[in-house]
Design a protein around this motif. Structure first.
Motif, PDB file in Angstrom:
ATOM      1  N   ARG A 207     -39.836 -44.063  29.884  1.00 25.92           N
ATOM      2  CA  ARG A 207     -39.071 -42.883  30.291  1.00 25.92           C
ATOM      3  C   ARG A 207     -38.381 -43.132  31.623  1.00 25.92           C
ATOM      4  N   HIS A 208     -39.065 -43.791  32.543  1.00 27.82           N
ATOM      5  CA  HIS A 208     -38.461 -44.158  33.826  1.00 27.82           C
ATOM      6  C   HIS A 208     -37.255 -45.064  33.627  1.00 27.82           C
ATOM      7  N   GLY A 212     -36.635 -43.508  25.339  1.00 34.45           N
ATOM      8  CA  GLY A 212     -37.671 -42.659  24.785  1.00 34.45           C
ATOM      9  C   GLY A 212     -38.620 -43.443  23.892  1.00 34.45           C
ATOM     10  N   ARG A 213     -39.807 -42.879  23.668  1.00 32.58           N
ATOM     11  CA  ARG A 213     -40.782 -43.538  22.804  1.00 32.58           C
ATOM     12  C   ARG A 213     -40.234 -43.753  21.396  1.00 32.58           C
TER      13      ARG A 213
END
Length: 251
Positions: A207-208, A212-213
């Motif tokens: 996310r950093h 996204g996953r």
């Protein structure tokens, strides 16, 4: 038996070793500004890159092709260099390394279960996940040193994947076509599971980095189709080119 095709890979690995020696290391003294989530993520990947590769080298030597075994030793040296650079990057960011992590222990146990084919199939899971991970770090890390280190590692991984694909194609080719399809389907399933686990475990770092996953997992799974095809293609075709023939297979 010696397969002369691996001589091209040995030359490629040796040329890259000479290039690294000429270029030298990144400028570690400039330091690195690392987000805490990225520190934890890089520490886990550093553990995965670290190791002497003795099991893989031993299996490669027992396979009876000294040229391939030489290429494997050069591959292992590149992986060890990745671990070294990640450790130095973490030091530049004021962090240390981990002595171990459960995810690496699982992969090591899986890789050592059977022979060279299983070792390489499991290793390819880690390599393909690493392609997407280091691309995310290279493109998303705001720190220049971190992006540079990730870019260097990514460039190596993009060469490693077709190298292993070539050996797996050779190893799987004696098997009947349905068995090859089952083997590569099982590999794709294992890769999908690994991508889900990595996305969950490294979610804050991703996310950093602006990934996204779901995006990470989907990208890894999407890349698996062409690679599985490269592994199971029968004799006489070469979808995974040698390094001096064309651009490598990537994510």
């Amino acid at each position: 038996m010696i397969n002369r095709e691996y001589e091209a890979w040995v030359r490629d690995f040796e040329a890259e070793r000479e290039r690294r020696a000429t270029v030298g290391d990144p400028a570690w003294t400039r330091g690195a500004a690392l987000d805490p989530a990225l520190v934890r993520s890089l520490q886990r990947f550093q553990v995965g890159e670290d190791g002497d590769g003795s099991a893989l080298i031993g299996k490669a030597e027992r396979a009876g092709d000294p040229v391939y075994a030489a290429a494997v030793r050069l591959f292992v040296a590149e992986e060890q260099n990745h671990a070294r650079m990640l450790a130095l990057l973490l030091t530049a960011g004021g962090a240390g390394t981990l002595s171990g992590h459960w995810s690496d222990a699982v992969f090591v146990r899986l890789r050592r279960l059977l022979g060279l084919r299983v070792e390489l199939l499991v290793l390819m899971v880690a390599e393909v996940v690493a392609l997407r991970y280091y691309r995310a770090v290279r493109d998303g890390a705001p720190d220049p040193l971190t992006a540079e280190v990730a870019g260097r590692i990514l460039a190596d991984e993009e060469r490693h994947v077709p190298f292993h694909c070539r050996r797996l194609r050779e190893g799987l080719s004696p098997l009947p076509a349905p068995v090859r399809r089952c083997a590569t389907a099982a590999w794709r399933a294992l890769l999908a599971g690994a991508a889900v686990v990595v996305a969950a475990d490294h979610g804050p770092a991703l996310r950093h980095l602006g990934v996204g996953r779901r995006e990470f997992t989907a990208d890894v799974i999407r890349s698996s189709g062409p690679l599985a095809g490269a592994m199971r293609t029968g004799p006489g075709r070469s979808p995974a080119p040698a390094p001096d023939e064309s651009s490598p297979v990537g994510a």
